[in-house]
Design a protein around this motif. Structure first.
Motif, PDB file in Angstrom:
ATOM      1  N   THR A  33       0.860  -1.049   0.053  1.00 31.46           N
ATOM      2  CA  THR A  33       0.231   0.285  -0.042  1.00 31.46           C
ATOM      3  C   THR A  33       0.758   1.200   0.058  1.00 31.46           C
ATOM      4  O   THR A  33       1.962   1.040   0.390  1.00 31.46           O
ATOM      5  N   LEU A  34       0.286   2.260  -0.486  1.00 32.09           N
ATOM      6  CA  LEU A  34       1.039   3.671  -0.434  1.00 32.09           C
ATOM      7  C   LEU A  34       0.910   4.317   0.866  1.00 32.09           C
ATOM      8  O   LEU A  34       0.198   3.949   1.586  1.00 32.09           O
ATOM      9  N   ASN A  35       1.917   5.093   1.180  1.00 34.77           N
ATOM     10  CA  ASN A  35       1.617   5.914   2.286  1.00 34.77           C
ATOM     11  C   ASN A  35       0.721   7.101   2.308  1.00 34.77           C
ATOM     12  O   ASN A  35      -0.138   7.104   1.153  1.00 34.77           O
ATOM     13  N   SER A  36      -0.076   7.423   3.133  1.00 42.01           N
ATOM     14  CA  SER A  36      -1.086   8.317   3.261  1.00 42.01           C
ATOM     15  C   SER A  36      -1.129   9.177   2.238  1.00 42.01           C
ATOM     16  O   SER A  36      -2.117   9.934   1.793  1.00 42.01           O
ATOM     17  N   GLY A  37       0.139  10.162   2.286  1.00 42.04           N
ATOM     18  CA  GLY A  37       0.249  11.172   1.268  1.00 42.04           C
ATOM     19  C   GLY A  37       0.223  10.873   0.033  1.00 42.04           C
ATOM     20  O   GLY A  37      -0.585  11.566  -0.746  1.00 42.04           O
ATOM     21  N   ASP A  38       0.789   9.869  -0.407  1.00 39.59           N
ATOM     22  CA  ASP A  38       0.825   9.594  -1.654  1.00 39.59           C
ATOM     23  C   ASP A  38      -0.534   9.121  -2.077  1.00 39.59           C
ATOM     24  O   ASP A  38      -1.257   9.282  -3.303  1.00 39.59           O
ATOM     25  N   ARG A  39      -1.281   8.247  -1.459  1.00 44.96           N
ATOM     26  CA  ARG A  39      -2.681   7.729  -1.428  1.00 44.96           C
ATOM     27  C   ARG A  39      -3.734   8.825  -1.781  1.00 44.96           C
ATOM     28  O   ARG A  39      -4.241   9.100  -2.408  1.00 44.96           O
ATOM     29  N   ARG A  40      -3.567   9.984  -0.692  1.00 41.54           N
ATOM     30  CA  ARG A  40      -4.273  11.160  -1.164  1.00 41.54           C
ATOM     31  C   ARG A  40      -4.104  11.934  -2.452  1.00 41.54           C
ATOM     32  O   ARG A  40      -4.951  12.415  -3.051  1.00 41.54           O
ATOM     33  N   THR A  41      -2.847  11.932  -2.805  1.00 38.90           N
ATOM     34  CA  THR A  41      -2.430  12.297  -4.182  1.00 38.90           C
ATOM     35  C   THR A  41      -2.953  11.575  -5.143  1.00 38.90           C
ATOM     36  O   THR A  41      -3.561  12.256  -6.304  1.00 38.90           O
ATOM     37  N   GLN A  42      -3.120  10.344  -5.173  1.00 44.27           N
ATOM     38  CA  GLN A  42      -3.894   9.487  -6.019  1.00 44.27           C
ATOM     39  C   GLN A  42      -5.185   9.820  -6.148  1.00 44.27           C
ATOM     40  O   GLN A  42      -5.952   9.940  -7.360  1.00 44.27           O
ATOM     41  N   ALA A  43      -6.023  10.035  -5.091  1.00 49.92           N
ATOM     42  CA  ALA A  43      -7.312  10.217  -4.888  1.00 49.92           C
ATOM     43  C   ALA A  43      -7.451  11.646  -5.598  1.00 49.92           C
ATOM     44  O   ALA A  43      -8.783  11.760  -6.247  1.00 49.92           O
ATOM     45  N   SER A  44      -6.660  12.651  -5.523  1.00 47.79           N
ATOM     46  CA  SER A  44      -6.976  13.731  -6.034  1.00 47.79           C
ATOM     47  C   SER A  44      -7.071  13.892  -7.744  1.00 47.79           C
ATOM     48  O   SER A  44      -7.346  14.789  -8.417  1.00 47.79           O
ATOM     49  N   ARG A  45      -6.491  12.677  -8.434  1.00 52.11           N
ATOM     50  CA  ARG A  45      -6.551  12.605  -9.695  1.00 52.11           C
ATOM     51  C   ARG A  45      -8.094  12.500 -10.367  1.00 52.11           C
ATOM     52  O   ARG A  45      -8.423  12.644 -11.523  1.00 52.11           O
ATOM     53  N   CYS A  46      -9.029  12.063  -9.448  1.00 54.52           N
ATOM     54  CA  CYS A  46     -10.507  12.039  -9.698  1.00 54.52           C
ATOM     55  C   CYS A  46     -10.998  13.253 -10.423  1.00 54.52           C
ATOM     56  O   CYS A  46     -10.909  14.306  -9.813  1.00 54.52           O
ATOM     57  N   MET A  47     -11.655  13.216 -11.474  1.00 50.53           N
ATOM     58  CA  MET A  47     -11.852  14.466 -12.144  1.00 50.53           C
ATOM     59  C   MET A  47     -13.625  14.882 -11.913  1.00 50.53           C
ATOM     60  O   MET A  47     -14.058  15.666 -12.176  1.00 50.53           O
ATOM     61  N   ASP A  48     -13.845  14.047 -10.948  1.00 49.51           N
ATOM     62  CA  ASP A  48     -15.600  14.293 -10.498  1.00 49.51           C
ATOM     63  C   ASP A  48     -16.287  14.339 -11.951  1.00 49.51           C
ATOM     64  O   ASP A  48     -16.859  15.507 -12.048  1.00 49.51           O
ATOM     65  N   CYS A  49     -16.368  13.521 -12.731  1.00 45.82           N
ATOM     66  CA  CYS A  49     -16.917  13.737 -14.168  1.00 45.82           C
ATOM     67  C   CYS A  49     -18.390  13.946 -14.069  1.00 45.82           C
ATOM     68  O   CYS A  49     -18.993  13.465 -13.117  1.00 45.82           O
ATOM     69  N   GLY A  50     -19.080  14.807 -14.953  1.00 39.05           N
ATOM     70  CA  GLY A  50     -20.542  15.059 -15.228  1.00 39.05           C
ATOM     71  C   GLY A  50     -21.373  13.947 -15.062  1.00 39.05           C
ATOM     72  O   GLY A  50     -22.204  13.725 -14.405  1.00 39.05           O
TER      73      GLY A  50
END
Length: 472
Positions: A33-50
């Motif tokens: 698993t990634l560390n919490s910082g990298d995991r949150r960075t990966q979550a930021s990639r979600c574009m919240d598509c319409g």
């Protein structure tokens, strides 16, 4: 969408597997698993598509954009509460799901770098357990009782949903411990069984009763279950493996895949197996190119097999992209599992003609190359034998060719006879039998499928049972 430019500047980063030289000697989970910082960075990639195709593609209807944003902001508790609204057991799907959602992620379709949805899901639920966000709930009881037959992912989901609605739920399981194929089919290196135990403890604390080592219809009469419960749900799965009835099938050394996998899981649970298959120093051949076959490869390698070969009758799929299965179809592409990385010869377009033995012991398998030609009517391609035969030396063969559609009609018929209602035995697509308090879900209805689809079926049938009992 806290970072509207992350998908443009941050690449997909997977946690990957433990090094082969380290993991090959144990049955602990291979995924890191990634560390919490990298995991949150990966979550930021979600574009919240319409129009979030990830939400549409997964059968549970998970609200990925919502909990991705909460994860990115470090609000793990809220992220978990959004996740558990649609997914009863994200600790299971976060480990063993093929991530249908990721196959439909816009970043997958546009640049082949989908958001790490599955890994993010697992990270959220693990944080929830670690921080104590997962606590038993004590529902107000409504006085009605439900029996669930089978404790695989479908049965556990039905039990969880109905228990929280106030029903008193009893789960009957034929094996020594609850979990179904989660426990006795999926290797520990993919799903550690302490993960199942942790969830079962929560469910027991919430009031669900598990009766293991109990076969309904054998140890308990079906009529007694019908008499004692207001509704009964059959969630017995699809555990009958597809056989290969060719010459030499009787030889010692020819086994079904689950004989190896369930035996190994029982050993790790401290349950003595009735007989033991040991691959140490053996030439192992796995017939079947799917996930179950891959699990046999990983298990045989951990036993110390001399060599492992996996064969598949279908052609080798392409790497990366397959124009024959464009989105929204599930992409049929070459999958290289962690088990394959640990050592395996893989071959395609091979049919098995006969098992070869010496003194009733397997010593090899005659295989024949096949070719697939287009069907004249445009249907499924037709297989043609080429006459090119060879012998693959093997001391052990594991048949991993899938499972037959469950013959659950016998149990349902027995249950229905107990209600003096002999008609409409077959289960319909909604998961219940007409004019009856008998229901069915998961692989018992659909045939062998995915854990996530079994769970979705369980949620649907729980709603049907609730509606039925509220009006009867």
């Amino acid at each position: 969408m806290g970072n509207p430019r992350a998908f443009l500047t941050i690449h997909r980063q997977e946690a990957g597997y433990r090094p082969v030289h380290e993991r090959i000697d144990d049955f602990s989970e291979v995924e890191q698993t990634l560390n919490s910082g990298d995991r949150r960075t990966q979550a930021s990639r979600c574009m919240d598509c319409g129009v979030p195709f990830c939400h549409w593609a997964g059968p549970l209807g998970n609200k990925q954009p919502e909990w991705q944003d909460l994860l990115y902001k470090g609000r793990y508790k809220e992220a978990y509460h959004v996740l558990e609204q649609t997914d009863d057991f994200p600790e299971f799907t976060g480990r063993v799901c093929p991530a249908l959602c990721e196959k439909s992620c816009v970043l997958k379709l546009s640049c082949d770098e989908p958001v790490t949805i599955r890994e993010n899901e697992a990270a959220i639920v693990e944080a929830a357990f670690r921080e104590g966000y997962v606590q038993p709930i004590q529902p107000v009881r409504n006085g009605k009782k439900v029996a669930v037959i089978g404790s695989g992912p479908a049965g556990l989901t039905v039990a969880n949903q109905l228990n929280r609605k106030g029903y008193k739920v009893t789960v009957f399981e034929k094996d020594e411990l609850p979990g179904g194929l989660l426990r006795f089919g999926i290797p520990n290196f993919k799903l550690g069984k302490h993960i199942i135990d942790r969830r079962i403890r929560i469910m027991e604390q919430e009031g669900i009763l598990f009766r293991v080592n109990t076969m309904v219809g054998k140890d308990i009469l079906a009529k007694d279950v019908v008499k004692d419960f207001d509704a009964v749900c059959v969630a017995i799965g699809a555990e009958v493996p597809r056989d290969l009835s060719i010459e030499g099938r009787h030889l010692r050394g020819v086994h079904f895949a689950l004989e190896l996998l369930s035996q190994q899981n029982r050993i790790l649970e401290g349950i003595p197996p009735k007989s033991q298959i040991n691959c140490k120093g053996k030439k192992v051949l796995v017939i079947g190119g799917g996930d179950t076959g891959s699990d046999c490869v990983g298990t045989a390698n951990r036993h110390g097999a001399a060599c492992v070969t996996q064969i598949e009758i279908m052609p080798q799929p392409p790497v990366g992209q397959n124009p024959a299965t464009p989105w929204p179809m599930y992409p049929q592409v070459l999958k290289t599992s962690s088990s394959h990385e640990e050592g395996c010869i893989r071959r395609w377009n091979l049919a098995s003609n006969r098992f070869i033995g010496e003194k009733n012991n397997l010593i090899g398998v005659e295989v024949e190359e096949v070719e697939w030609v287009p069907s004249p009517d445009g249907g499924r391609p037709q297989m043609r034998l080429t006459g090119k035969k060879e012998i693959i030396e093997a001391d052990l063969v594991f048949l991993a060719m899938g499972f037959l559609h469950p013959e659950q009609e016998g149990l349902i018929k027995e249950l229905r006879l107990a209600t003096d209602n002999r008609d409409n035995i077959a289960v319909d697509n909604a998961g219940y039998t007409a004019n009856s308090n008998l229901f069915a879900c998961g692989d018992a209805v659909s045939g062998a499928s995915l854990v996530v689809k079994a769970m979705a079926s369980g949620r649907n049938v729980a709603r049907s049972i609730d509606r039925f009992l509220q009006t009867n």
